[in-house]
Motif scaffolding. Structure first.
Motif, PDB file in Angstrom:
ATOM      1  N   LEU A  13       0.822  -1.206   0.000  1.00 25.05           N
ATOM      2  CA  LEU A  13       0.000   0.000   0.000  1.00 25.05           C
ATOM      3  C   LEU A  13       0.856   1.256   0.000  1.00 25.05           C
ATOM      4  CD1 LEU A  13      -2.709   1.514   0.334  1.00 25.05           C
ATOM      5  CD2 LEU A  13      -2.519   1.122   2.793  1.00 25.05           C
ATOM      6  N   THR A  14       1.858   1.321   0.870  1.00 28.84           N
ATOM      7  CA  THR A  14       2.700   2.520   0.942  1.00 28.84           C
ATOM      8  C   THR A  14       3.519   2.698  -0.332  1.00 28.84           C
ATOM      9  OG1 THR A  14       4.456   1.253   2.067  1.00 28.84           O
ATOM     10  CG2 THR A  14       2.830   2.374   3.445  1.00 28.84           C
ATOM     11  N   THR A  15       4.023   1.595  -0.892  1.00 26.91           N
ATOM     12  CA  THR A  15       4.780   1.703  -2.140  1.00 26.91           C
ATOM     13  C   THR A  15       3.899   2.218  -3.268  1.00 26.91           C
ATOM     14  OG1 THR A  15       6.200  -0.131  -1.456  1.00 26.91           O
ATOM     15  CG2 THR A  15       6.214   0.444  -3.784  1.00 26.91           C
ATOM     16  N   ALA A  16       2.654   1.730  -3.336  1.00 27.39           N
ATOM     17  CA  ALA A  16       1.732   2.187  -4.374  1.00 27.39           C
ATOM     18  C   ALA A  16       1.430   3.676  -4.223  1.00 27.39           C
ATOM     19  CB  ALA A  16       0.452   1.362  -4.327  1.00 27.39           C
ATOM     20  N   LEU A  17       1.179   4.118  -2.991  1.00 23.73           N
ATOM     21  CA  LEU A  17       0.868   5.531  -2.771  1.00 23.73           C
ATOM     22  C   LEU A  17       2.053   6.426  -3.119  1.00 23.73           C
ATOM     23  CD1 LEU A  17      -1.145   5.346   0.587  1.00 23.73           C
ATOM     24  CD2 LEU A  17      -2.026   5.579  -1.747  1.00 23.73           C
ATOM     25  N   PHE A  18       3.262   6.034  -2.705  1.00 25.85           N
ATOM     26  CA  PHE A  18       4.436   6.839  -3.043  1.00 25.85           C
ATOM     27  C   PHE A  18       4.722   6.793  -4.546  1.00 25.85           C
ATOM     28  CE2 PHE A  18       5.662   6.366   1.529  1.00 25.85           C
ATOM     29  CZ  PHE A  18       5.746   7.713   1.814  1.00 25.85           C
ATOM     30  N   SER A  19       4.398   5.704  -5.219  1.00 26.32           N
ATOM     31  CA  SER A  19       4.577   5.636  -6.667  1.00 26.32           C
ATOM     32  C   SER A  19       3.652   6.613  -7.377  1.00 26.32           C
ATOM     33  CB  SER A  19       4.314   4.212  -7.170  1.00 26.32           C
ATOM     34  OG  SER A  19       5.240   3.293  -6.636  1.00 26.32           O
ATOM     35  N   VAL A  20       2.426   6.723  -6.893  1.00 30.16           N
ATOM     36  CA  VAL A  20       1.484   7.677  -7.479  1.00 30.16           C
ATOM     37  C   VAL A  20       1.944   9.111  -7.235  1.00 30.16           C
ATOM     38  CG1 VAL A  20      -0.884   8.547  -7.342  1.00 30.16           C
ATOM     39  CG2 VAL A  20      -0.468   6.085  -7.337  1.00 30.16           C
ATOM     40  N   LEU A  21       2.439   9.395  -6.022  1.00 34.02           N
ATOM     41  CA  LEU A  21       2.826  10.756  -5.669  1.00 34.02           C
ATOM     42  C   LEU A  21       4.160  11.175  -6.280  1.00 34.02           C
ATOM     43  CD1 LEU A  21       1.824  10.759  -1.879  1.00 34.02           C
ATOM     44  CD2 LEU A  21       0.581  11.787  -3.784  1.00 34.02           C
ATOM     45  N   MET A  22       5.152  10.279  -6.317  1.00 32.35           N
ATOM     46  CA  MET A  22       6.505  10.648  -6.731  1.00 32.35           C
ATOM     47  C   MET A  22       6.808  10.303  -8.177  1.00 32.35           C
ATOM     48  SD  MET A  22       8.505   9.407  -3.263  1.00 32.35           S
ATOM     49  CE  MET A  22      10.112   9.818  -3.945  1.00 32.35           C
ATOM     50  N   LEU A  23       6.176   9.278  -8.716  1.00 30.17           N
ATOM     51  CA  LEU A  23       6.461   8.850 -10.091  1.00 30.17           C
ATOM     52  C   LEU A  23       5.288   9.091 -11.035  1.00 30.17           C
ATOM     53  CD1 LEU A  23       8.260   5.438  -9.372  1.00 30.17           C
ATOM     54  CD2 LEU A  23       9.305   7.675  -9.779  1.00 30.17           C
ATOM     55  N   ASN A  24       4.214   9.686 -10.531  1.00 31.81           N
ATOM     56  CA  ASN A  24       3.017   9.945 -11.348  1.00 31.81           C
ATOM     57  C   ASN A  24       2.495   8.667 -12.004  1.00 31.81           C
ATOM     58  OD1 ASN A  24       3.061  12.760 -10.817  1.00 31.81           O
ATOM     59  ND2 ASN A  24       4.599  13.035 -12.427  1.00 31.81           N
ATOM     60  N   ARG A  25       2.581   7.571 -11.280  1.00 31.73           N
ATOM     61  CA  ARG A  25       2.121   6.289 -11.814  1.00 31.73           C
ATOM     62  C   ARG A  25       0.618   6.154 -11.583  1.00 31.73           C
ATOM     63  NH1 ARG A  25       5.832   1.798  -9.983  1.00 31.73           N
ATOM     64  NH2 ARG A  25       7.033   2.669 -11.703  1.00 31.73           N
ATOM     65  N   SER A  26      -0.069   5.623 -12.557  1.00 35.95           N
ATOM     66  CA  SER A  26      -1.513   5.430 -12.446  1.00 35.95           C
ATOM     67  C   SER A  26      -1.811   3.982 -12.073  1.00 35.95           C
ATOM     68  CB  SER A  26      -2.195   5.774 -13.772  1.00 35.95           C
ATOM     69  OG  SER A  26      -1.728   4.931 -14.810  1.00 35.95           O
ATOM     70  N   LEU A  27      -2.818   3.804 -11.245  1.00 42.43           N
ATOM     71  CA  LEU A  27      -3.258   2.483 -10.826  1.00 42.43           C
ATOM     72  C   LEU A  27      -4.648   2.215 -11.388  1.00 42.43           C
ATOM     73  CD1 LEU A  27      -2.193   2.497  -7.060  1.00 42.43           C
ATOM     74  CD2 LEU A  27      -0.893   1.648  -9.014  1.00 42.43           C
ATOM     75  N   SER A  28      -4.891   0.974 -11.719  1.00 44.15           N
ATOM     76  CA  SER A  28      -6.210   0.597 -12.216  1.00 44.15           C
ATOM     77  C   SER A  28      -7.203   0.556 -11.060  1.00 44.15           C
ATOM     78  CB  SER A  28      -6.141  -0.761 -12.909  1.00 44.15           C
ATOM     79  OG  SER A  28      -5.814  -1.786 -11.973  1.00 44.15           O
ATOM     80  N   ARG A  29      -8.487   0.516 -11.405  1.00 50.45           N
ATOM     81  CA  ARG A  29      -9.510   0.445 -10.367  1.00 50.45           C
ATOM     82  C   ARG A  29      -9.415  -0.860  -9.578  1.00 50.45           C
ATOM     83  NH1 ARG A  29     -14.907   2.237 -13.564  1.00 50.45           N
ATOM     84  NH2 ARG A  29     -13.776   1.216 -15.272  1.00 50.45           N
ATOM     85  N   LEU A  81       6.153   2.419   5.875  1.00 55.76           N
ATOM     86  CA  LEU A  81       6.275   3.755   5.296  1.00 55.76           C
ATOM     87  C   LEU A  81       7.680   4.002   4.771  1.00 55.76           C
ATOM     88  CD1 LEU A  81       4.240   5.869   7.888  1.00 55.76           C
ATOM     89  CD2 LEU A  81       3.647   5.473   5.489  1.00 55.76           C
ATOM     90  N   SER A  82       8.678   3.629   5.565  1.00 63.18           N
ATOM     91  CA  SER A  82      10.061   3.820   5.130  1.00 63.18           C
ATOM     92  C   SER A  82      10.389   2.933   3.937  1.00 63.18           C
ATOM     93  CB  SER A  82      11.024   3.542   6.289  1.00 63.18           C
ATOM     94  OG  SER A  82      10.881   2.212   6.755  1.00 63.18           O
ATOM     95  N   SER A  83       9.861   1.711   3.923  1.00 65.42           N
ATOM     96  CA  SER A  83      10.106   0.808   2.804  1.00 65.42           C
ATOM     97  C   SER A  83       9.505   1.356   1.517  1.00 65.42           C
ATOM     98  CB  SER A  83       9.526  -0.573   3.115  1.00 65.42           C
ATOM     99  OG  SER A  83       9.632  -1.427   1.991  1.00 65.42           O
ATOM    100  N   GLY A  84       8.265   1.856   1.597  1.00 65.48           N
ATOM    101  CA  GLY A  84       7.628   2.399   0.401  1.00 65.48           C
ATOM    102  C   GLY A  84       8.353   3.604  -0.147  1.00 65.48           C
ATOM    103  N   PHE A  85       8.714   4.550   0.744  1.00 69.54           N
ATOM    104  CA  PHE A  85       9.400   5.746   0.276  1.00 69.54           C
ATOM    105  C   PHE A  85      10.779   5.430  -0.290  1.00 69.54           C
ATOM    106  CE2 PHE A  85      12.373   9.235   1.109  1.00 69.54           C
ATOM    107  CZ  PHE A  85      11.780  10.256   0.368  1.00 69.54           C
TER     108      PHE A  85
END
Length: 332
Positions: free
Chosen positions: A89-105, A150-154
């Protein structure tokens, strides 16, 4: 090895030129070692600004590793293994915020399912799910797991951003991570246990169990590299699910862990969420289309005189896979 001239004649190598065929094995090894040392000097020391970029994720990974030991000391192994999947979950959220990655529904739904499963497991743990050692503090363990996730995701997303923004290989980046991680670990050891290490020695307390953990961690790091190269996200999802099952079985056998219906429900939701999140985009769209057609079928008739619409290719190369683990042999 002689050079061949334009007319087909051969010329002997000039003075100071050593042909490949005349190199002794020891000379070749020394030459390779020299080139390796020069390469590392150039990549690590000369380009020190590039190397310093790895200090941030290395510090975070060192902190994360220590938080994992705090968490596993205060939580049952099975509970820790389930809760630690929050790193997805944290990796996905940081990917959206920092890499502008889109996730499917489907991926967003799987993340919600993952959070629900972890919340159920923690509710079972807070409700006193089975006996536990007196020195365990579930609140401290949960806080350590959340901070570690959190640290792992960031750090994972930051490391991926560095890899994509530079020409350095993943092996070079792991070497730089290892250098900073070793230095930071030694500083932490000296600050916390410096007096005891000076009195008893660095390897005091290294029992066979400790060596087993060290070797397991090293082997796991190499195994991540193999998985990244030869496997896909679906196989990694199955591996994660298997690790949860094995941790639960081992906890039952070794520590008398009690599995009640609430824990089984939460662990099942987490396993299902991991599998759904790791599905390729093409498969996710196919599942969504199938569910949509099942809920409300709609038939479209082709007007006469018009060509049929093009068919979508089913080749596996058309599937887009979203990675949820950093591609690093030192990061797990």
């Amino acid at each position: 090895m002689a050079a061949v001239g334009a007319g087909g004649s051969t010329a002997a190598p000039g003075p100071g030129v050593i042909s490949a065929g005349t190199l002794e094995p020891g000379t070749a090894s020394a030459s390779n070692l020299k080139h390796l040392v020069l390469f590392l000097h150039e990549a690590v020391l000369v380009q020190y600004v590039d190397t310093l970029k790895l200090a941030v994720p290395s510090l975070i990974y060192t902190l994360q590793n220590n938080l994992q030991y705090v968490a596993i000391s205060n939580l049952p192994a099975a509970t820790f293994q389930v809760t630690y999947q929050l790193k997805i979950l944290t990796t996905a959220l940081f990917s959206v915020l920092m890499l502008n990655r889109s996730l499917s529904r489907l991926q967003w739904a799987s993340l919600l399912l993952l959070f629900t499963g972890v919340a159920i497991v923690q509710a079972q743990q807070a409700g006193g799910g089975g006996p536990r050692p007196l020195d365990q503090n579930p609140g401290v363990g949960l806080a350590a797991v959340v901070a570690s996730c959190l640290s792992s995701g960031f750090a994972g997303v930051y490391f991926e951003k560095i890899l994509k923004g530079s020409s350095g290989s993943v092996w070079l980046r792991n070497l730089q991570l290892g250098l900073f991680g070793t230095a930071l670990g030694l500083v932490g050891l000296w600050w916390a246990e410096g007096t005891a290490v000076a009195r008893r020695g660095f390897f005091f307390g290294y029992t066979p169990a400790v060596w087993g953990v060290v070797l397991n961690q090293a082997f796991g790091g190499l195994l991540v590299a193999v998985v990244v190269k030869y496997a896909d996200n679906i196989l990694k999802g199955f591996a994660t699910s298997l690790s949860i099952v094995l941790s639960t079985v081992a906890s039952i056998r070794l520590f008398g862990f009690h599995v009640d219906p609430l824990f089984a429900l939460g662990a099942g939701l987490v396993i299902g969420a991991v599998y759904l999140y790791s599905l390729p985009r093409g498969t996710a769209k196919a599942i969504a289309s199938a569910s949509a057609s099942a809920s409300g079928p709609c038939m479209h008739q082709q007007p006469p005189g018009q060509p049929p619409p093009p068919q979508l290719s089913s080749h596996r190369g058309d599937l887009i896979t979203e990675p949820f683990l950093p591609k690093s042999v030192l990061v797990k």
